[in-house]
Scaffold this active site. Structure first.
Site, PDB file in Angstrom:
ATOM      1  CB  CYS A  61      -1.034  -0.175   1.090  1.00 50.07           C
ATOM      2  SG  CYS A  61      -0.287  -0.140   2.888  1.00 50.07           S
ATOM      3  CG  HIS A  79      -4.502  -0.039   4.051  1.00 51.40           C
ATOM      4  ND1 HIS A  79      -3.523  -0.807   3.173  1.00 51.40           N
ATOM      5  CD2 HIS A  79      -5.758   0.000   3.480  1.00 51.40           C
ATOM      6  CE1 HIS A  79      -4.223  -1.009   1.940  1.00 51.40           C
ATOM      7  NE2 HIS A  79      -5.394  -0.388   2.033  1.00 51.40           N
ATOM      8  CG  ASN A 109      -5.527  -6.935  -7.601  1.00 54.80           C
ATOM      9  OD1 ASN A 109      -6.336  -6.495  -6.812  1.00 54.80           O
ATOM     10  ND2 ASN A 109      -6.188  -7.824  -8.753  1.00 54.80           N
TER      11      ASN A 109
END
Length: 142
Positions: A51, A105, A122
């Site tokens: 991320c 995140h 992905n």
């Protein structure tokens, strides 16, 4: 009726990206479908992204250097409100059962109520979560 706490995170529809923000968004859009790779910052060293590797590389492609990890990005970048989101801004969340004040995140807001992020499988574009319980906050690289 949707509770106000869930709609508060929705950004204004007319917010415009900066020139650098537009470049960062274009970089991320061009990587849709790349695999998730823990610690990844993309080719040539890695086959994919995690991320914060995606967000730091995207902003780097726009000429703006930001820290590598989501925690360091959150600590270093200027925070903004959800009402001020524009394409290229970063959305910080946590993936945990308990609330926590620091994120683990990060995703990029790309406009139209959507974000792009490297999420376990992905790089994908998804709707911005309006679950305020997991949103730590928002920041704008500059």
């Amino acid at each position: 009726n949707v509770p106000a706490s869930l709609t508060a995170a929705r950004p204004p529809a007319a917010a415009a990206a900066s020139a650098a923000g537009s470049k960062a968004v274009a970089y991320e859009r061009a990587r849709l479908g790349y695999p998730y790779v823990w610690g990844g910052t993309g080719p040539p060293r890695y086959s994919g992204y995690d991320c914060s590797g995606l967000t730091s590389t995207a902003w780097g492609s726009a000429g703006v250097s930001i820290p590598r990890t989501s925690e360091d990005q959150w600590a270093a970048l200027p925070h903004i409100s959800a009402a001020n989101l524009r394409p290229g801004d970063l959305v910080f969340t946590y993936w945990a059962v308990d609330n926590q004040a620091s994120p683990n995140h990060v995703q990029m807001y790309v406009g139209g109520g959507n974000v792009i992020g490297a999420d376990t499988v992905n790089v994908e574009e998804t709707p911005l979560s309006t679950d305020d319980g997991h949103i730590v906050g928002y920041a704008r690289p500059s």
